[in-house]
Design an enzyme around this catalytic site. Structure first.
Site, PDB file in Angstrom:
ATOM      1  N   ASP A  17      42.348   4.493  72.668  1.00 32.32           N
ATOM      2  CA  ASP A  17      41.543   5.455  71.923  1.00 32.32           C
ATOM      3  C   ASP A  17      40.082   5.056  72.122  1.00 32.32           C
ATOM      4  O   ASP A  17      39.768   3.863  72.210  1.00 32.32           O
ATOM      5  CB  ASP A  17      41.918   5.378  70.430  1.00 32.32           C
ATOM      6  CG  ASP A  17      41.490   6.628  69.677  1.00 32.32           C
ATOM      7  OD1 ASP A  17      42.351   7.205  68.981  1.00 32.32           O
ATOM      8  OD2 ASP A  17      40.307   7.017  69.770  1.00 32.32           O
ATOM      9  N   LEU A 152      59.266  14.551  64.789  1.00 30.25           N
ATOM     10  CA  LEU A 152      59.393  13.687  63.606  1.00 30.25           C
ATOM     11  C   LEU A 152      58.690  14.295  62.391  1.00 30.25           C
ATOM     12  O   LEU A 152      57.724  15.052  62.527  1.00 30.25           O
ATOM     13  CB  LEU A 152      58.801  12.307  63.896  1.00 30.25           C
ATOM     14  CG  LEU A 152      57.329  12.195  64.262  1.00 30.25           C
ATOM     15  CD1 LEU A 152      56.441  12.172  63.024  1.00 30.25           C
ATOM     16  CD2 LEU A 152      57.107  10.939  65.075  1.00 30.25           C
ATOM     17  N   LEU A 206      56.889  24.908  68.822  1.00 26.01           N
ATOM     18  CA  LEU A 206      56.303  25.900  67.914  1.00 26.01           C
ATOM     19  C   LEU A 206      57.401  26.652  67.178  1.00 26.01           C
ATOM     20  O   LEU A 206      57.305  26.931  65.977  1.00 26.01           O
ATOM     21  CB  LEU A 206      55.451  26.917  68.696  1.00 26.01           C
ATOM     22  CG  LEU A 206      54.166  26.425  69.349  1.00 26.01           C
ATOM     23  CD1 LEU A 206      53.401  27.591  69.976  1.00 26.01           C
ATOM     24  CD2 LEU A 206      53.269  25.746  68.335  1.00 26.01           C
ATOM     25  N   ALA A 210      58.133  26.984  63.202  1.00 23.75           N
ATOM     26  CA  ALA A 210      58.074  28.331  62.627  1.00 23.75           C
ATOM     27  C   ALA A 210      59.370  28.643  61.857  1.00 23.75           C
ATOM     28  O   ALA A 210      59.331  29.193  60.755  1.00 23.75           O
ATOM     29  CB  ALA A 210      57.849  29.359  63.729  1.00 23.75           C
ATOM     30  N   CYS A 261      51.340  20.562  60.289  1.00 25.92           N
ATOM     31  CA  CYS A 261      51.953  21.290  61.414  1.00 25.92           C
ATOM     32  C   CYS A 261      52.295  22.747  61.138  1.00 25.92           C
ATOM     33  O   CYS A 261      51.986  23.621  61.941  1.00 25.92           O
ATOM     34  CB  CYS A 261      53.237  20.581  61.834  1.00 25.92           C
ATOM     35  SG  CYS A 261      52.916  18.982  62.556  1.00 25.92           S
ATOM     36  N   PHE A 323      50.998  16.548  50.152  1.00 22.75           N
ATOM     37  CA  PHE A 323      51.727  17.783  50.488  1.00 22.75           C
ATOM     38  C   PHE A 323      53.230  17.634  50.318  1.00 22.75           C
ATOM     39  O   PHE A 323      53.961  18.615  50.233  1.00 22.75           O
ATOM     40  CB  PHE A 323      51.362  18.281  51.896  1.00 22.75           C
ATOM     41  CG  PHE A 323      52.095  17.604  53.029  1.00 22.75           C
ATOM     42  CD1 PHE A 323      51.634  16.413  53.565  1.00 22.75           C
ATOM     43  CD2 PHE A 323      53.219  18.181  53.580  1.00 22.75           C
ATOM     44  CE1 PHE A 323      52.302  15.804  54.624  1.00 22.75           C
ATOM     45  CE2 PHE A 323      53.900  17.576  54.637  1.00 22.75           C
ATOM     46  CZ  PHE A 323      53.438  16.380  55.154  1.00 22.75           C
ATOM     47  N   ARG A 432      58.324  22.028  41.437  1.00 23.80           N
ATOM     48  CA  ARG A 432      59.287  21.425  42.370  1.00 23.80           C
ATOM     49  C   ARG A 432      60.694  21.404  41.785  1.00 23.80           C
ATOM     50  O   ARG A 432      61.631  20.922  42.428  1.00 23.80           O
ATOM     51  CB  ARG A 432      58.876  19.989  42.710  1.00 23.80           C
ATOM     52  CG  ARG A 432      57.596  19.875  43.507  1.00 23.80           C
ATOM     53  CD  ARG A 432      57.813  20.186  44.972  1.00 23.80           C
ATOM     54  NE  ARG A 432      56.600  19.970  45.734  1.00 23.80           N
ATOM     55  CZ  ARG A 432      56.540  20.073  47.068  1.00 23.80           C
ATOM     56  NH1 ARG A 432      57.607  20.372  47.767  1.00 23.80           N
ATOM     57  NH2 ARG A 432      55.416  19.903  47.701  1.00 23.80           N
TER      58      ARG A 432
HETATM   59  C1  UDX Z   1      57.251  18.964  59.841  1.00 24.16           C
HETATM   60  C2  UDX Z   1      58.569  19.109  60.594  1.00 24.16           C
HETATM   61  O1  UDX Z   1      59.655  18.858  59.703  1.00 24.16           O
HETATM   62  C3  UDX Z   1      58.607  18.154  61.774  1.00 24.16           C
HETATM   63  O2  UDX Z   1      59.805  18.347  62.535  1.00 24.16           O
HETATM   64  C4  UDX Z   1      57.408  18.407  62.654  1.00 24.16           C
HETATM   65  O3  UDX Z   1      57.399  17.501  63.753  1.00 24.16           O
HETATM   66  C5  UDX Z   1      56.130  18.285  61.846  1.00 24.16           C
HETATM   67  O4  UDX Z   1      56.161  19.174  60.725  1.00 24.16           O
HETATM   68  P1  UDX Z   1      56.253  17.319  57.996  1.00 24.16           P
HETATM   69  O5  UDX Z   1      55.046  18.203  57.994  1.00 24.16           O
HETATM   70  O6  UDX Z   1      56.080  15.850  58.017  1.00 24.16           O
HETATM   71  O7  UDX Z   1      57.194  17.685  59.245  1.00 24.16           O
HETATM   72  O8  UDX Z   1      57.036  17.661  56.651  1.00 24.16           O
HETATM   73  P2  UDX Z   1      58.361  18.415  56.177  1.00 24.16           P
HETATM   74  O9  UDX Z   1      59.262  17.420  55.561  1.00 24.16           O
HETATM   75  O10 UDX Z   1      58.938  19.278  57.225  1.00 24.16           O
HETATM   76  O11 UDX Z   1      57.772  19.313  54.976  1.00 24.16           O
HETATM   77  C6  UDX Z   1      56.770  20.303  55.209  1.00 24.16           C
HETATM   78  C7  UDX Z   1      56.433  21.018  53.923  1.00 24.16           C
HETATM   79  O12 UDX Z   1      57.502  21.847  53.500  1.00 24.16           O
HETATM   80  C8  UDX Z   1      56.131  20.084  52.725  1.00 24.16           C
HETATM   81  O13 UDX Z   1      55.028  20.595  52.017  1.00 24.16           O
HETATM   82  C9  UDX Z   1      57.403  20.143  51.902  1.00 24.16           C
HETATM   83  O14 UDX Z   1      57.175  19.886  50.525  1.00 24.16           O
HETATM   84  C10 UDX Z   1      57.817  21.598  52.124  1.00 24.16           C
HETATM   85  N1  UDX Z   1      59.264  21.815  51.923  1.00 24.16           N
HETATM   86  C11 UDX Z   1      60.190  21.234  52.744  1.00 24.16           C
HETATM   87  C12 UDX Z   1      59.678  22.681  50.895  1.00 24.16           C
HETATM   88  O15 UDX Z   1      58.857  23.230  50.136  1.00 24.16           O
HETATM   89  N2  UDX Z   1      61.020  22.914  50.748  1.00 24.16           N
HETATM   90  C13 UDX Z   1      61.972  22.367  51.553  1.00 24.16           C
HETATM   91  O16 UDX Z   1      63.160  22.646  51.340  1.00 24.16           O
HETATM   92  C14 UDX Z   1      61.543  21.481  52.580  1.00 24.16           C
END
Ligand code: UDX
Length: 456
Positions: A17, A152, A206, A210, A261, A323, A432
């Site tokens: 980096d 991940l 993507l 989505a 993401c 988040f 929640r």
């Molecule tokens: C996500 C994808 O899961 C991962 O595969 C990708 O590589 C990156 O984006 P991440 O952003 O770390 O990962 O979190 P994730 O656990 O997917 O949760 C995303 C959001 O959705 C959070 O705000 C979580 O609270 C919310 N969520 C998740 C819900 O509101 N309800 C659910 O049932 C699951």
């Protein structure tokens, strides 16, 4: 990269980096101070660093010595210019591709690791292919470009990498594909390593995000409908999730999705669909983001409505700012939009999150905290916020508590004790659905629970 180093001691991995402070932090002797908090990462870095994992600012040297270069740079949403608000900003991908083109020697496999718009590999290939020849006529450089997106999730990253559902490798050059598959083959079963063409691989990342985000907007839309009709979204989620075609995961209603993401990738998908003239497809995915934003405004609005239509001068405790649980990441956190709406209404917000710093809250909210925790009712109409050190401190004197992150400690709160220090009549807004509803009611609090048509 750390997991590759961990699982493949025969491979030398150098993470480079230009940012010297960041590299210094990755080299910190105190593993609790690594720049990214992720359970288990400190142990992996502790095992490999100095053995076959190195962090360095010597970018050119590392590229020159590499057989394979992973491009893992930021691709945020553009904030200005063409595609502002939707398209990915590819300036760092382009800059790193140019640097690889300039410094690589011999044959180099270039792997797109960042989440990228479909057909970015074309750009990367064009840049790599445009290396000027050396004075003697040839430069001896050849490249193969692969796409190897990362799936991940934060908080479970190490487990996701060590036991992935699948590894996706997109490319055109069979030898390069097999070279990368061979690395993963050190710990990932062969049937989980999928090979596709370049564009399918880029688009799959993507699409996966989505689809996951769409499930959350779908269940949140049904949560609002449950509240209107007397149904309970938890029961509905259980009922539909038992259908093996639907499955039980990602059906938890809440304050909407956040994180680095989901929104970024959908907006990028929307932009690309528009670019290809698929306006109906773009509108379909756009609605997933709109429903998410609506859910956050809806929660702020209903807090105001239940508190007799005004929160001016009222203290509202926000429990959770990250988040999701088990991270200090606040990117696109629902708490930000909800807090801003309540500040706009003149509320005095007291925020407690076990991992998020006050500085981070200040940067997200765009305003300084109140100079002190005065607790005097302020009817001037100006909202204010402050960070608290515990749930008890946040709810003291509050008219309402709002649970926005599913931290484990919020599941086991002593509502009897907390209700006693709140201003009555007091509310719990459980966005929640994790608090013990019976205990909350027994403590004399009014309760709203996301998606529960029987409460509040
Ligand atoms: C996500 C994808 O899961 C991962 O595969 C990708 O590589 C990156 O984006 P991440 O952003 O770390 O990962 O979190 P994730 O656990 O997917 O949760 C995303 C959001 O959705 C959070 O705000 C979580 O609270 C919310 N969520 C998740 C819900 O509101 N309800 C659910 O049932 C699951």
């Amino acid at each position: 990269m750390a997991v590759i180093a961990d699982r493949c001691p025969q491979i030398r991995v150098t993470v480079v980096d230009l940012n010297a402070a960041r590299i210094a932090a990755w080299n910190d002797a105190d593993l609790s101070r690594l720049p990214v908090y992720e359970p288990g990462l400190d142990a992996v870095v502790g095992r490999c660093r100095g053995r076959n994992l190195f962090f360095s600012t010597a970018v050119e040297e590392a590229i020159a010595g590499a057989d394979m270069v992973f491009l893992s740079v930021n691709t945020p949403t553009k904030t200005k210019g063409l595609g502002a608000g939707q398209a990915s900003d590819l300036r760092w991908i382009e800059a790193s591709a140019r640097q690889v083109a300039a410094c690589a020697q011999g044959h180099t496999i270039v792997v797109e690791k960042s989440t990228l718009p479909v057909r970015t590999a074309e750009t990367v290939k064009a840049i790599l292919g445009a290396v000027p020849a050396a004075p003697d006529g040839g430069n001896g450089k050849t490249f193969s470009v692969l796409s190897n997106p990362e799936f991940l999730a934060e908080g479970s990253a190490i487990g996701d990498l060590e036991q992935p559902d699948r590894v996706l490798i997109g490319g055109e050059d069979p030898a390069a594909i097999e070279a990368l598959a061979g690395i993963y083959g050190n710990w990932v079963p062969a049937d989980k390593i999928l090979r596709t063409n370049l564009w399918s691989s880029e688009l799959s990342k993507l699409t996966a995000n989505a689809f996951l985000a769409q499930r959350i907007s779908s269940i949140n839309s049904i949560a609002a409908f449950c509240e209107a009709t007397g149904a309970d979204v938890q029961e509905v989620a259980r009922a539909i999730g038992s259908d093996s075609r639907i499955g039980p995961k990602f059906l938890q209603a809440g304050p909407g999705f956040g994180g680095s993401c989901f929104q970024k990738d959908i907006l990028n998908l929307v932009y690309l669909c528009g670019h290809y003239g698929l306006h109906e497809v773009a509108a379909y995915w756009q609605s997933v983001v709109e429903l998410n934003t609506w859910q956050q405004h809806r929660i702020a609005r209903l807090v105001v409505n239940r508190l007799f239509g005004t929160v001016t001068g009222k203290r509202i405790a926000l429990l959770g700012f990250a988040f999701k649980a088990d991270t200090n990441d606040t990117r696109e956190a629902p708490a930000i939009r909800i807090a801003k709406d309540l500040l706009e209404e003149g509320a005095q917000i007291a925020i407690y999150d076990p991992k998020v710093s006050a500085q981070q809250m200040q940067s997200d909210l765009g305003c300084a905290p109140a100079p002190s925790d005065q607790r005097a009712v302020d009817l001037s109409g100006e909202g204010s916020w402050l960070a608290c050190g515990s749930v008890a401190e946040a709810v003291r004197g509050a008219d309402a508590a709002v649970i926005l992150t599913e931290w484990q400690e919020y599941r086991q709160l002593n509502w009897q004790e907390l209700a006693a220090v709140m201003r009555q009549p007091a509310w719990l807004f459980d966005a929640r659905a994790i608090a013990d509803a019976e205990a909350v009611r027994r403590a004399g609090l009014r309760l709203w629970r996301v998606g529960d048509g029987q409460q509040g």
